[in-house]
Enzyme design. Structure first.
Site, PDB file in Angstrom:
ATOM      1  N   ASP A  89     -32.727  19.689 -37.265  1.00 51.25           N
ATOM      2  CA  ASP A  89     -33.450  18.946 -38.198  1.00 51.25           C
ATOM      3  C   ASP A  89     -34.107  19.792 -39.287  1.00 51.25           C
ATOM      4  OD1 ASP A  89     -34.553  16.779 -39.254  1.00 51.25           O
ATOM      5  OD2 ASP A  89     -35.607  15.881 -37.486  1.00 51.25           O
ATOM      6  N   GLU A 111     -37.688  11.290 -34.900  1.00 50.84           N
ATOM      7  CA  GLU A 111     -37.394  12.853 -34.712  1.00 50.84           C
ATOM      8  C   GLU A 111     -38.245  13.450 -33.692  1.00 50.84           C
ATOM      9  OE1 GLU A 111     -36.852  13.504 -39.822  1.00 50.84           O
ATOM     10  OE2 GLU A 111     -38.749  13.725 -38.567  1.00 50.84           O
TER      11      GLU A 111
END
Length: 262
Positions: A89, A111
């Site tokens: 990420d 996330e």
């Protein structure tokens, strides 16, 4: 084509390109959200199509899921995967201890859930994301819509006792309406300037009714891969205590560089 990329996009691309070296056949991979993560998804898609890489991707947002399917990655839910081998990420900021601020794209809740359900979290970023102390980038706090103004007031009151430089807060907007996350929540952005004690702030905020999660990713990231506009890549592994430098050659690939509108 890479020749048309700005230096910042080249930096994002080389970081993303290096990160997919951590992905092996058969892995379950967390797929991040944002412009740098989109490069990574594109790179993985190219490996799936051209090299026969077999992976299952768990996206952290609806837009990442759409892109992953577009490029040929098999998409599954976290409930189906149960646990992930690696998550890759981006980040809005990171410090020397590889602590992060994330959530500029509004996907911080998914996330963080995906990152903490992984054996390893790899962050890909351009060199401009490194800071001495977290807080220059506004800290996102996801809150439920019910009573959000009360929650915002409670957060502002909490900040008085925190080691921060500024205390301005704003409701994130999407035009004339509040920005809505994938979970149907609002985001309050905290303009703090500097966060002296991120762990204290994170713990205090997450105990507050109405707060769902905050964008401080603390003690989660294992590796940061930094990209530079000239093709250089720096890989920092906090567990191994190593820093490696490399340079990637740009290879122009029509399928990879078309339709990049992030």
């Amino acid at each position: 084509m890479t020749g048309e990329l700005s230096p910042i996009d080249k930096a994002k691309f080389v970081a993303a390109k290096r990160s997919v070296d951590y992905v092996e056949d058969g892995m379950r991979v967390g797929l991040g959200t944002g412009s740098t993560a989109a490069w990574m998804v594109r790179c993985l898609g190219e490996m799936v199509r051209n090299d026969g890489l077999r992976i299952k991707g768990v996206p952290t947002s609806t837009r990442t899921a759409e892109l992953a399917r577009e490029v040929g990655i098999e998409v599954i839910s976290l409930d189906e995967a149960k646990w992930l081998d690696v998550t890759i990420d981006g980040a809005d900021e990171f410090d020397g201890n590889l602590n992060l601020i994330k959530g500029g794209g509004g996907a911080l809740l998914q996330e963080k859930i995906v990152a903490t359900a992984s054996d390893q979290m790899i962050v890909i970023a351009d060199v401009g994301k490194e800071v001495e102390s977290l807080g220059s980038f506004p800290l996102p706090v996801e809150v439920i819509p019910f009573g959000w103004q009360t929650t915002k007031s409670l957060v502002e009151e909490l900040l008085i006792s925190m080691d921060v430089l500024g205390r301005d807060t704003t409701l994130r907007m999407n035009g004339e309406r509040p920005f809505i996350t994938d979970e149907g929540n609002y985001i309050i952005d905290l303009h703090l300037g500097r966060i002296g004690n991120p762990h204290q702030l994170s713990m205090a905020m997450n105990q507050m009714p109405g707060v769902v999660e905050n964008g401080l990713f603390l003690d989660i990231c294992d590796v940061v891969i930094l990209g530079f506009g000239d093709g250089r890549v720096e890989t920092r592994d906090i567990n191994e205590g190593t820093v490696e430098e490399d340079r990637l050659d740009f290879v122009e690939t029509d399928n990879l560089f078309t339709d990049m509108n992030d």
